[in-house]
Design a protein around this motif. Structure first.
Motif, PDB file in Angstrom:
ATOM      1  N   ASP A 373       0.836  -1.204   0.000  1.00 55.38           N
ATOM      2  CA  ASP A 373       0.000   0.000   0.000  1.00 55.38           C
ATOM      3  C   ASP A 373       0.871   1.254   0.000  1.00 55.38           C
ATOM      4  OD1 ASP A 373      -2.507  -1.331   0.151  1.00 55.38           O
ATOM      5  OD2 ASP A 373      -2.122  -1.768   2.255  1.00 55.38           O
ATOM      6  N   SER A 374       0.394   2.288  -0.663  1.00 57.16           N
ATOM      7  CA  SER A 374       1.089   3.572  -0.633  1.00 57.16           C
ATOM      8  C   SER A 374       0.715   4.322   0.641  1.00 57.16           C
ATOM      9  CB  SER A 374       0.690   4.417  -1.841  1.00 57.16           C
ATOM     10  OG  SER A 374       1.127   3.794  -3.017  1.00 57.16           O
ATOM     11  N   VAL A 375       1.624   5.199   1.097  1.00 56.85           N
ATOM     12  CA  VAL A 375       1.354   5.987   2.302  1.00 56.85           C
ATOM     13  C   VAL A 375       1.613   7.456   1.994  1.00 56.85           C
ATOM     14  CG1 VAL A 375       1.879   6.299   4.748  1.00 56.85           C
ATOM     15  CG2 VAL A 375       2.193   4.053   3.705  1.00 56.85           C
ATOM     16  N   VAL A 376       0.641   8.303   2.327  1.00 57.16           N
ATOM     17  CA  VAL A 376       0.779   9.714   1.984  1.00 57.16           C
ATOM     18  C   VAL A 376       0.109  10.562   3.067  1.00 57.16           C
ATOM     19  CG1 VAL A 376      -1.309   9.635   0.554  1.00 57.16           C
ATOM     20  CG2 VAL A 376       0.367  11.385   0.094  1.00 57.16           C
ATOM     21  N   LYS A 377       0.575  11.788   3.227  1.00 60.55           N
ATOM     22  CA  LYS A 377      -0.136  12.722   4.104  1.00 60.55           C
ATOM     23  C   LYS A 377      -0.238  14.055   3.374  1.00 60.55           C
ATOM     24  CE  LYS A 377       4.032  14.108   6.655  1.00 60.55           C
ATOM     25  NZ  LYS A 377       4.667  14.241   7.975  1.00 60.55           N
ATOM     26  N   ILE A 378      -1.149  14.894   3.810  1.00 54.72           N
ATOM     27  CA  ILE A 378      -1.249  16.218   3.201  1.00 54.72           C
ATOM     28  C   ILE A 378      -0.869  17.244   4.253  1.00 54.72           C
ATOM     29  CG2 ILE A 378      -2.844  17.942   2.275  1.00 54.72           C
ATOM     30  CD1 ILE A 378      -4.138  15.853   0.652  1.00 54.72           C
ATOM     31  N   ALA A 379       0.062  18.116   3.895  1.00 55.71           N
ATOM     32  CA  ALA A 379       0.484  19.162   4.812  1.00 55.71           C
ATOM     33  C   ALA A 379       0.508  20.466   4.029  1.00 55.71           C
ATOM     34  CB  ALA A 379       1.867  18.857   5.376  1.00 55.71           C
ATOM     35  N   HIS A 380      -0.170  21.478   4.558  1.00 56.14           N
ATOM     36  CA  HIS A 380      -0.269  22.764   3.870  1.00 56.14           C
ATOM     37  C   HIS A 380      -0.732  22.579   2.423  1.00 56.14           C
ATOM     38  CE1 HIS A 380       1.655  24.620   7.292  1.00 56.14           C
ATOM     39  NE2 HIS A 380       1.358  25.777   6.766  1.00 56.14           N
ATOM     40  N   GLY A 381      -1.693  21.695   2.207  1.00 60.17           N
ATOM     41  CA  GLY A 381      -2.259  21.490   0.879  1.00 60.17           C
ATOM     42  C   GLY A 381      -1.377  20.698  -0.058  1.00 60.17           C
ATOM     43  N   ARG A 382      -0.208  20.256   0.435  1.00 60.44           N
ATOM     44  CA  ARG A 382       0.748  19.579  -0.422  1.00 60.44           C
ATOM     45  C   ARG A 382       0.789  18.089  -0.050  1.00 60.44           C
ATOM     46  NH1 ARG A 382       5.932  22.184  -1.552  1.00 60.44           N
ATOM     47  NH2 ARG A 382       5.525  23.558   0.185  1.00 60.44           N
ATOM     48  N   PRO A 383       0.623  17.185  -1.041  1.00 59.13           N
ATOM     49  CA  PRO A 383       0.733  15.775  -0.664  1.00 59.13           C
ATOM     50  C   PRO A 383       2.189  15.402  -0.419  1.00 59.13           C
ATOM     51  CG  PRO A 383       0.310  15.974  -3.027  1.00 59.13           C
ATOM     52  CD  PRO A 383       0.340  17.369  -2.473  1.00 59.13           C
ATOM     53  N   ILE A 384       2.451  14.756   0.701  1.00 56.88           N
ATOM     54  CA  ILE A 384       3.805  14.301   1.029  1.00 56.88           C
ATOM     55  C   ILE A 384       3.777  12.774   0.983  1.00 56.88           C
ATOM     56  CG2 ILE A 384       5.628  14.304   2.798  1.00 56.88           C
ATOM     57  CD1 ILE A 384       5.050  17.114   1.873  1.00 56.88           C
ATOM     58  N   PHE A 385       4.466  12.215   0.006  1.00 55.78           N
ATOM     59  CA  PHE A 385       4.469  10.765  -0.140  1.00 55.78           C
ATOM     60  C   PHE A 385       5.526  10.140   0.749  1.00 55.78           C
ATOM     61  CE2 PHE A 385       2.027  11.769  -3.833  1.00 55.78           C
ATOM     62  CZ  PHE A 385       1.177  10.682  -3.944  1.00 55.78           C
ATOM     63  N   LEU A 386       5.093   9.239   1.629  1.00 53.72           N
ATOM     64  CA  LEU A 386       6.048   8.515   2.453  1.00 53.72           C
ATOM     65  C   LEU A 386       6.386   7.203   1.758  1.00 53.72           C
ATOM     66  CD1 LEU A 386       4.296   9.281   5.812  1.00 53.72           C
ATOM     67  CD2 LEU A 386       6.122  10.529   4.712  1.00 53.72           C
ATOM     68  N   ARG A 387       5.422   6.699   0.989  1.00 55.94           N
ATOM     69  CA  ARG A 387       5.695   5.512   0.190  1.00 55.94           C
ATOM     70  C   ARG A 387       4.777   5.583  -1.028  1.00 55.94           C
ATOM     71  NH1 ARG A 387       3.729   0.137   2.624  1.00 55.94           N
ATOM     72  NH2 ARG A 387       5.426   0.322   4.117  1.00 55.94           N
ATOM     73  N   ARG A 388       5.391   5.463  -2.198  1.00 53.85           N
ATOM     74  CA  ARG A 388       4.612   5.542  -3.420  1.00 53.85           C
ATOM     75  C   ARG A 388       4.663   4.177  -4.078  1.00 53.85           C
ATOM     76  NH1 ARG A 388       2.735  10.201  -6.442  1.00 53.85           N
ATOM     77  NH2 ARG A 388       2.847   9.676  -8.625  1.00 53.85           N
ATOM     78  N   SER A 389       3.568   3.433  -3.971  1.00 52.45           N
ATOM     79  CA  SER A 389       3.586   2.071  -4.483  1.00 52.45           C
ATOM     80  C   SER A 389       2.222   1.745  -5.108  1.00 52.45           C
ATOM     81  CB  SER A 389       3.978   1.114  -3.345  1.00 52.45           C
ATOM     82  OG  SER A 389       4.412  -0.120  -3.851  1.00 52.45           O
ATOM     83  N   ARG A 390       1.420   0.855  -4.467  1.00 48.07           N
ATOM     84  CA  ARG A 390       0.164   0.454  -5.092  1.00 48.07           C
ATOM     85  C   ARG A 390      -0.699   1.674  -5.477  1.00 48.07           C
ATOM     86  NH1 ARG A 390      -4.455   0.799  -3.418  1.00 48.07           N
ATOM     87  NH2 ARG A 390      -3.887   0.819  -1.208  1.00 48.07           N
ATOM     88  N   GLY A 391      -1.250   1.621  -6.684  1.00 42.46           N
ATOM     89  CA  GLY A 391      -2.093   2.712  -7.160  1.00 42.46           C
ATOM     90  C   GLY A 391      -1.295   3.747  -7.943  1.00 42.46           C
ATOM     91  N   PHE A 392       0.036   3.745  -7.781  1.00 43.38           N
ATOM     92  CA  PHE A 392       0.895   4.686  -8.503  1.00 43.38           C
ATOM     93  C   PHE A 392       1.929   3.957  -9.360  1.00 43.38           C
ATOM     94  CE2 PHE A 392      -0.525   6.804  -4.636  1.00 43.38           C
ATOM     95  CZ  PHE A 392      -1.088   7.958  -5.153  1.00 43.38           C
ATOM     96  N   SER A 393       2.302   2.745  -8.922  1.00 41.34           N
ATOM     97  CA  SER A 393       3.340   2.004  -9.635  1.00 41.34           C
ATOM     98  C   SER A 393       2.754   1.217 -10.791  1.00 41.34           C
ATOM     99  CB  SER A 393       4.024   1.019  -8.691  1.00 41.34           C
ATOM    100  OG  SER A 393       4.543   1.706  -7.601  1.00 41.34           O
TER     101      SER A 393
END
Ligand code: ZN
Ligand code: ZN
Ligand code: FE
Length: 789
Positions: A373-393
């Motif tokens: 699974d991919s892991v992401v957070k949004i900070a100040h309107g900006r997505p910060i990817f902690l792991r970019r995998s399923r759904g993007f790869s």
């Protein structure tokens, strides 16, 4: 104005195959009464249309405005051509010679609304069918074995379509037209529930989901086969179940992700705004890190000592059926034992998850490529990817400038992803994991071979991290040491790679000041770097500044026991006898003998690694103030320290004076122009601890001071070199306070700040930078950094 006839040729590029693009074009042509054809070719989709000029214009408008939601169009080019006198509009077969290897493979997509409606419609023939999908949703990357993307080259090859499925598959007006994983209860995959010895439980097929939910309610742990591998799941409100999952998985502290039946249900547990909700419900359906609500109704062991919770929504029909039936949140964590890669076949799951899972809910649609699974957070309107995998790869970054040849970059050993290039595309892999065991290394190799085949690229240049101890470095030495590889293999400095990745993502040429604030990376001088200011471009760098170095007593173990780092920091500001006296006050749980051993180690500089790492400074400070004494997962100390600062931030105690970090323009033997000295800050922290200043204030003053310090260093370097562009990269920029405040202050001061857009700022984003640097080096490009000497 006369509405004369025109004939156009239209070329569409991007992720446009296997996403329902041709039927979409077909329907559009019928709507606008145009004639001609559409086909998939080796570059994407080609269209020829003939008809009234007004209609062709409207067709083009619609083509641009409403592509299928799974498509990612990078360009649409149109050419006027001679009349062809088409008699109808048709979907044509792809040209025979086409290899289709230059067309990006689509990522796996979450269940779409139309399929969802059918799933819950008792009249539909796919009612309650866990493998429902269409051209807008379902598996792609995880089941493709080879290209062109066609059912016979997927793990669905073993299932032959029943007549109703086939007629949908062949009808251009149907939304399952050429949906390769098309299936139904009478011809497709089916579920089975196994006990730990692999025996099928005797349950009617349509009662399996209910049975599973019953087991989950009893507190059982179930290994569930999903899209890219097995999840381990259990009732997230049952503390006994969650605690035993932790114990069995040997995962002490690292937070578990939780899946909720729908966004509404999640809103009772976590806070989210519109952007975060959109991300949760997006086609990629990643894990989104969200702020916990104060009175959390989940089991405490789900995400201990963490203000955020990793949340996701059901993204496969199977998840949907289970979550809606269970109607409460479920822990959904990777199906692996501690650091192994996620299990993705039944035999693997039964073997590796033995002793963890009580039952296995599996099915007979094989997974070809595992994908976390991919892991992401949004900070100040900006997505910060902690792991970019399923759904993007597989993720494709398209650059303006083509690579001179195909490059393979191994990535780093932690949070590994690799990169393969072709033309002007950099194709980034799924998350492979930490390459510290045989299984993950095997997964890395399999991934490399699969990508070579999938994208038809034969690498001519290899890039790896400079670290001689990295498994990837050894793998490169073993596999690419023949004479033919001479001058084609490049070891890339870790932090230069971080920054080059950021530069490439932003298409920035020319020299910048690069701040790489990171955990650990091998430096040119053999020490561990990680608090670096590099004057760099996509080709080369000069080390312009760094954090003052300190010792890591005993090397790596210091990372797990950060009180050792705290002592290393203290020894540089206090006399040894004072530190000895301070033990009972600041490290009461550390035995005197152990404490003395470390002190001696530091005094004699025996068995100590030297580092300028910002991440390790965070660890040391977190340990010093008693926030984190033992680290169970990477970044834990820094996360816990940041949470303290965020408290203060929220309480608006901004009048607190930041700690002082002094900037010393280097003199003497050091050739590095700037050094940021943390000693005044550590001295103040020690005094504040004595004065019983609240920890949230100490953490805040530390964060704020560090921002001021790096700002000062950048300003001074900017004056020295005359550069006003700053790139930021490295794992520490996952820290919201550090990143957002540094960006704001730099921009307020007139700097142009470059930061990652889609790639992780941690080691998961490093491979692109390695590839870019190796390519520029291989082609003999001149670096512009040397003129600044
Ligand atoms: Zn669908
Ligand atoms: Zn069927
Ligand atoms: Fe790093």
């Amino acid at each position: 104005m006369t509405n004369h006839h025109t004939c156009l040729r239209i070329e569409v590029r991007g992720v446009v195959q296997g996403v329902g693009f041709r039927p979409f074009v077909y329907r559009l042509a019928l709507t606008h009464q145009l004639k001609g054809f559409v086909l998939n070719d080796d570059q994407g989709v080609s269209i020829e249309i003939e008809g009234a000029a007004d209609s062709t214009r409207l067709f083009l408008d619609d083509l641009r405005a409403t592509p299928p939601r799974a498509a990612c169009v990078t360009s649409i080019e149109t050419f006027l051509i001679a009349f062809q006198n088409f008699v109808s509009f048709e979907i044509r077969k792809s040209p025979v010679a086409s290899t289709s290897k230059t067309v990006p493979v689509a990522p796996d997509l979450a269940l779409c609304q139309e399929c969802l409606n059918e799933l819950w419609d008792p009249q539909n023939r796919r009612y309650f069918y866990p493998f429902i999908n269409c051209t807008h949703c379902g598996p792609r990357f995880t089941l493709i074995e080879d290209v062109p993307y066609d059912r016979s080259r997927t793990t669905m090859a073993g299932f032959s379509m029943c007549p109703p499925c086939r007629s949908e598959y062949e009808n251009p007006l149907d939304r399952r037209f050429h949906a390769q994983p098309i299936a139904c209860p009478s011809c497709g995959p089916s579920l089975s529930l196994l006990d730990p010895s692999g025996h099928k439980l005797d349950v009617r097929p349509n009662a399996l989901i209910a049975k599973c939910c019953e087991l989950l309610r009893e507190g059982k742990i179930i290994a569930l086969k999903g899209l890219g591998g097995f999840h381990l799941c259990c009732d997230a409100t049952n503390e006994n179940a969650v605690a035993s999952l932790r114990a069995r998985k040997y995962r002490e502290m690292k937070p578990f992700a939780v899946m909720f039946p729908h966004a509404q249900a999640a809103s009772e547990f976590v806070l989210f705004n519109e952007a975060e909700k959109a991300l949760l419900q997006s086609m990629a359906a990643p894990i989104v890190l969200l702020k916990k609500l104060r009175a959390l109704l989940l089991a405490p062991s789900v995400a201990p000592k963490n203000q955020r919770l990793g949340v996701m929504l059901p993204y496969t029909p199977l998840h949907e059926l289970i979550l809606k039936t269970f109607n409460a949140p479920l822990v959904m964590t990777s199906g692996n034992r501690s650091d192994e890669p996620i299990a993705y076949s039944d035999p693997m799951a039964l073997e590796r998850l033995h002793g963890i899972a009580d039952y296995f809910l599996t099915h007979n649609r094989p997974i070809h490529t595992r994908c976390d699974d991919s892991v992401v957070k949004i900070a100040h309107g900006r997505p910060i990817f902690l792991r970019r995998s399923r759904g993007f790869s597989p993720d494709v970054v398209t650059l303006n400038q083509p690579f001179s040849t195909s490059v393979f970059a191994t990535g780093a050993d932690l949070k590994n992803t690799f990169c393969l290039t072709r033309g002007n595309q950099a194709i980034l892999s799924h998350h492979i994991g930490d390459l510290d065991n045989f299984e993950t290394m095997l997964s890395f190799e399999e991934g490399f071979l699969h990508f070579k085949c999938l994208f038809g690229a034969i690498p001519q240049v290899i890039a790896h991290d400079l670290h001689p101890g990295y498994r990837t470095t050894k793998w490169v030495q073993e596999n690419f040491s023949d004479a033919q590889w001479k001058g084609r293999v490049f070891g890339i400095q870790h932090h230069h790679a971080h920054l080059a990745s950021c530069l490439a993502e932003n298409e920035h040429r020319g020299a910048v000041l690069g701040l790489a604030l990171d955990g650990t990376g091998y430096g040119l001088d053999g020490t561990i770097w990680g608090g670096e200011l590099l004057l760099c471009d996509q080709r080369d760098f000069i080390r312009a500044g760094h954090l003052k170095t300190f010792a890591l007593p005993g090397g790596d173990p210091a990372i797990h026991h950060p009180w050792r780092i705290a002592m290393a920091l203290l020894t540089q500001v206090l006399p040894a006898d004072e530190i000895l006296v301070a033990r009972e006050r600041i490290f009461p749980e550390i035995a005197l003998t152990q404490y003395s051993v470390i002190l001696q180690m530091l005094a004699s500089n025996l068995n100590c690694a030297t580092t300028s790492s910002c991440g390790r400074l965070f660890d040391g400070v977190s340990a010093l103030i008693g926030c984190t004494r033992e680290v169970f997962y990477e970044g834990q100390a820094a996360i816990e320290l940041e949470q303290l600062a965020n408290n203060t931030y929220e309480n608006r105690q901004k009048s607190l004076e930041p700690y002082l970090f002094t900037l010393t323009p280097n003199s003497g033997q050091s050739k590095i122009p700037f050094e940021l000295d943390w000693r005044p800050a550590i001295r103040s922290i020690f005094q504040d601890l004595d004065a019983r200043v609240p920890l949230i204030s100490i953490s805040y003053k530390f964060h704020a001071g560090l921002v001021e310090g790096f700002l000062k260093m950048t300003q001074m370097a900017s004056r020295k070199y005359g550069i006003k562009t700053v790139a930021l990269s490295g794992g520490c920029f996952q820290n919201d306070y550090l990143r957002d405040n540094l960006i704001t202050k730099l921009e307020d001061d007139g700097f142009t700040v470059l930061f990652h857009k889609a790639l992780p700022t941690g080691d998961g984003g490093i491979a692109l930078g390695q590839a870019v640097i190796a390519d520029r080096t291989y082609r003999g490009e001149k670096s512009c950094v040397w003129q600044y000497r």
